[in-house]
Design a protein around this motif. Sequence first.
Motif, mmCIF file in Angstrom:
data_model
loop_
_atom_site.group_PDB
_atom_site.id
_atom_site.type_symbol
_atom_site.label_atom_id
_atom_site.label_comp_id
_atom_site.label_asym_id
_atom_site.label_seq_id
_atom_site.Cartn_x
_atom_site.Cartn_y
_atom_site.Cartn_z
ATOM 1 N N ALA A 422 1.103 -1.769 -0.217
ATOM 2 C CA ALA A 422 0.281 -0.318 -0.211
ATOM 3 C C ALA A 422 0.722 1.864 -0.381
ATOM 4 O O ALA A 422 0.763 2.380 -0.138
ATOM 5 C CB ALA A 422 -0.880 0.118 1.257
ATOM 6 N N GLN A 423 2.390 1.080 0.733
ATOM 7 C CA GLN A 423 2.568 2.353 0.875
ATOM 8 C C GLN A 423 4.012 2.325 -0.369
ATOM 9 O O GLN A 423 3.724 3.638 -0.773
ATOM 10 C CB GLN A 423 3.451 2.108 2.033
ATOM 11 N N THR A 424 3.650 1.237 -1.298
ATOM 12 C CA THR A 424 4.534 1.689 -2.853
ATOM 13 C C THR A 424 3.634 2.309 -3.826
ATOM 14 O O THR A 424 3.447 3.641 -4.452
ATOM 15 C CB THR A 424 4.694 -0.121 -3.083
ATOM 16 N N HIS A 462 10.471 2.242 -14.605
ATOM 17 C CA HIS A 462 10.015 1.376 -12.778
ATOM 18 C C HIS A 462 8.306 1.062 -13.357
ATOM 19 O O HIS A 462 7.119 0.771 -12.766
ATOM 20 C CB HIS A 462 9.838 2.502 -11.548
ATOM 21 N N GLY A 463 7.710 0.989 -14.535
ATOM 22 C CA GLY A 463 6.261 1.507 -15.256
ATOM 23 C C GLY A 463 5.848 -0.336 -15.342
ATOM 24 O O GLY A 463 4.937 -1.199 -14.409
ATOM 25 N N LYS A 464 7.122 -1.319 -15.273
ATOM 26 C CA LYS A 464 6.642 -3.336 -15.402
ATOM 27 C C LYS A 464 6.920 -2.926 -13.761
ATOM 28 O O LYS A 464 5.780 -4.642 -13.088
ATOM 29 C CB LYS A 464 8.023 -3.781 -15.952
ATOM 30 N N LEU A 465 7.454 -2.783 -12.868
ATOM 31 C CA LEU A 465 7.701 -3.209 -11.694
ATOM 32 C C LEU A 465 6.332 -2.402 -11.365
ATOM 33 O O LEU A 465 6.299 -3.677 -9.962
ATOM 34 C CB LEU A 465 8.970 -2.176 -11.090
ATOM 35 N N GLN A 466 5.660 -1.224 -11.298
ATOM 36 C CA GLN A 466 4.583 -0.904 -10.652
ATOM 37 C C GLN A 466 3.429 -1.291 -11.324
ATOM 38 O O GLN A 466 2.375 -2.519 -9.905
ATOM 39 C CB GLN A 466 4.562 0.852 -11.415
ATOM 40 N N MET A 469 4.061 -5.340 -8.818
ATOM 41 C CA MET A 469 3.822 -4.838 -7.366
ATOM 42 C C MET A 469 2.043 -4.989 -7.458
ATOM 43 O O MET A 469 1.064 -5.152 -6.947
ATOM 44 C CB MET A 469 3.774 -3.505 -6.970
ATOM 45 N N ARG A 470 0.900 -4.628 -8.199
ATOM 46 C CA ARG A 470 -0.358 -4.028 -8.819
ATOM 47 C C ARG A 470 -0.529 -5.365 -8.440
ATOM 48 O O ARG A 470 -1.890 -5.988 -7.828
ATOM 49 C CB ARG A 470 -0.821 -3.280 -9.912
#
Length: 1172
Positions: A422-424, A462-466, A469-470
């Motif tokens: 959630a913080q991320t 960081h698009g792929k990481l985002q 993460m989702r």
Amino acid sequence: MDPPYTPLASTNGNGINGGLNGNGALPHEETGSAVSFDSGPFRAYLLQLLPPILGASHDDIESMFDDEFEGRVARYAGEGGGVVYVVKRKDDVEDDMPPTYSYLLTSHLTYTPANSTTVALIKRGPTLDPISPLSSQLHILNLFGGDETPYESLHAVVSNGVKPWFDAFVGARGGGKDGDTKMGIPMTKKKFAELELSLLHLQQNVEIPETHLTIHAVIQKAVEQAQASGVRPNISHIPPKLLNDSTFLNTLHAHVNTWIKSIQAVTKLNRDVASGTASQEINFWLSLERALEGIESQLRSEEVNMVMDCLRNAKRFHATVSFIADTGLKDATDNVHKYNQLMKDFPLNELLSAPDLDKIQEALVLIFGHLNRKLKLSPYPIRRALPLVEAISRDFNDQLLRILTSHRLLYTPYETFERLLAQTATIFRTWDDLIKEFTNVAREVTRKRSERFIPIKVVAAHGKLQERMRYLREWRKQHEQLAVMTGPTKGLGGVGMDVGGMDMEEEVKEAYEVMKRIDVLDVSTDGTEIWVTAENAYNERVARVENQIISRLRDRLGTARNANEMFRVFSKFNALFVRPKIRGAIQEYQTQLIDSVKQDIARLHDKFKTQYRYSEAYHMSQMRDLPPIAGAIIWARQIERQLLTYMKRVEDVLGKGWELYAEGQKLQSESSAFRKKLDTRPVYDAWLHDINRRDMGVNGRLFEIVRLRGGGFQLAVNFDPQIITLFKEVRNLLWLNFQVPHAITNMAKDAKRVYPHAVSLMETVRTYGQTLDLVESNKGIEWLVAEYRNEAQRMVTRGMNIRWDHFVSQYDAARYVSSSDGRDNRHIQFVREFASVVSVLQDKTNNVIDLYKDILRAVEDLATCSYTTDAFSELLSRVQAAIDRLNLEGYANLDQWVAELDKRIEGILLQRLSHVIQVWCSEFDRTDDSDSRRDPLIANKRRGDKRYNEKFLEGSMTLKPIVHEIRIQNQVIFLDPPIEYARQTWIKQLHDWLGIVCRLRRIQSSRYEIGLQMQGATASETTYTSLLTHFSDNTLERPFALVESKVQQLKEYVAKWLQFQSLWDLETEYVFNRLGDSLAHWQQLLTEIKKARSTFDTTETQKTFGVCVIDYEQVQARVNAKYDAWQRDILSRFGVKLGNAMKEMHASILKARNDLEHHSIEGLVGGGSRRF
């Protein structure tokens, strides 16, 4: 045989290193004592340690053991030496020859490109202990060298060695966050991160070539000579023949051309911002500025100036005139200086050294705040700023990965995992918001600079990481729901080893173990393939668990008796319905559930149709001070929220796309139509139109006079209650996110500013009116509160000239000027003063009403209390105490008011006096034989008010009869006591009765000032004696008349007894002589004697006259005896007289008879008859 080991510390009193000189070498004369340390074990240790580390043979290492070896080892082993270095240095050889290396042991380290490898031997203690193994006393650190910079090597040592070792130690020790904070551990971690970051920056920096301008030896020598002479260098210091020497000038010219080329190499230096990191871009421009400043300082030197002077002197202007322009130094310096407005103090380190997610978010805000602010000032090109932001995105991505990887996400508890992600997600949203803001700034800057249009687009690294993460968060959430539902405490826990003998809880755990083995944050192509493979394996295991859950769920839904039980099952298993397989298994129950939802929506329809004004919510809103429009909007939104809840329940149960079914589509259309009815915008628009149509505002006079329907006028505050409602509506509508027009908002603000004063005024005026009504209903107190009432009326007169506009215009000034200052807002001061005056009026009125009621009760009790001095005095003392309190509290017109009250008391006391006189007369007038006979008026009054007379006749309100004795003494009859005593007693009793009232102390209004008034002023009457003069009729005369009447009766009666005194005083002969011979007189006297005898000749001994008794017992017998004697004497004498008369008459009759007998009849008849 080797000599025995000797502890190094014992070689010298101050330690073996006590004699070291400044360079760490031993003085020659002390070498002998130092050499006594046996370096053999240390030498053997090095021969075993160094060959594999340095890649050298034993023979190569042996070359290091020269004559100084033992001295160096002795110094190192003592207290002073902390470290010794073994340096592998490359020898200078021909290019075609194989490389050779030399080895050196030294305590002082110097760096040269020839250094291939350096091994540092660091002592762990102050001295080396010959007894313990050397491996436990030494740190071994390998420092690589070579042509490249040592930054990579140092960065690897810090990031992969020192820092992880420190983190592992802190993590293993534990102690909690608070303990770490006290120990300064977070600060140490931050310093490690900053050191690692600094080394990385040095490693990534683009090296700016150092520019050294070549100076001719003649020029250098001339400058040195001039400086030694203390004069400014010029061409006169150069030999004249050289100034015209073409060879010398050509050499200078060649040097200048070399300068231009070397400076151009710096000024035209550039880098591709898209490659590398953001810190490289920042450091490039900062380093370039330093290099250009160094070039400028060299160009300003005396040597360069002298070279230019020589060329100008030789008329070689083409080398001097365009020198600065050819270098491009000025433009480059200006450009770099402007760019560095952006680069200086760039807070990138805050991001790169952030130890946790919170710091990353703060760093992003700082970075983009700096970037957006400085881009408007610096001409840094937007086409470079976009790749710079992308480089920041890469750094951001790396930092996120570093921190999240350290947490090992799939191994953390779900609460920690959810908090981290959630913080991320919040950080990603922060990035998106900041990028939007940056994009707007970039477009604005591009437009202002009139630069060639380029698309403002930032490709975030960081698009792929985002996205991962989702997806990971959603996947973990579904897994956690499944794990919870299959846990031992949930509804499915009881299934246990069910169909097929599978333990669902264990199966879910094993499926999760598959995912824990992979790096879930690896978003590379290979990492994504590994993720997909692991997820497929996970899904295969979970599918078996889902099949069992579906079987169990269908059993429970099949046994449900109604829709509510189905919903209860759904609510229990709702977390699992997000899984498509389970959702598909419960679609057959949609009809019952839709019917249930329809009933709920129908109830919402009924609730809406009852209207807000007739609902319970309306009354609750009034309790909570919600205005009608805002309350209606909130009520409608609550209904809408419930409707959405019902729709969401259907979606939760039936899954996404439920509105595509026939029944679902109908339900969706009905709910949409209902939601349109629930739209609150028309309500708001109607209210807005109504407000705009009205002429509302905070203006006009403060007070207004209102005509009442029943006639008369009333004071009111000229403040529209709608204004109050308006600002409450505006406040609530703004909370409800409505866009209220600026004019109405300002009007509401004005109303809110004056609202406290308006409410205070309204309350004050209402209190004022109520107080005046109290005064009207208690007429007797008007005079007492007249002064306070007049003061309030004066305040009203003042307020008539004040307008509301003054409050609005002077509100801000009043906020910042203290009340102690004379410039305080006089209008606000008026509101306070008016409230204070009316409050005083109210308090005084309430106080005086309480006292007045006490006084009235006491005055009324005067008319009915018992007729005693104590009763009257107690009541009058209560009245006097109340008057004294009024006097003490300073009420006005007290003298006149007390005078009126005194008249009222006089009237009551006068009635009591009249009545007591009547009672006295009645008591005085009654007789013993008719005790019940009273005055008819009194009798009627007593019959009518028995209680009154019971109290009235308390005490001795009766007249005791007075006894008078008729006595005889010395043959004298007299009355004892005399009649005058009776008169005196009765009048005294009357005075006592009257004195109960007349002697009462009058009430006084000025007892606190009476001591002053006595001087030179006559004292006023202090009792009620003057009441006796206030009788209008003969009330007061009547008792005295009765007394005189009663006295007259007594006198008459007593006079009869006193007549008997003559029985003793008279002489018998005198009586006889008075009577003479007349028998008629004698006969009359005897008759009168007989009558007079009734006075005393009775059986009674006294005569009662009501309030007086005549006692004649003592004199009765003696008078009777005397009377008998007199009667006998008179009778005897009368008998004698009568006998003589009878004899004479008899003689006369006989004589006449004889005469008749002797005459003849004829003679008698003729003339005798005439004579007869």
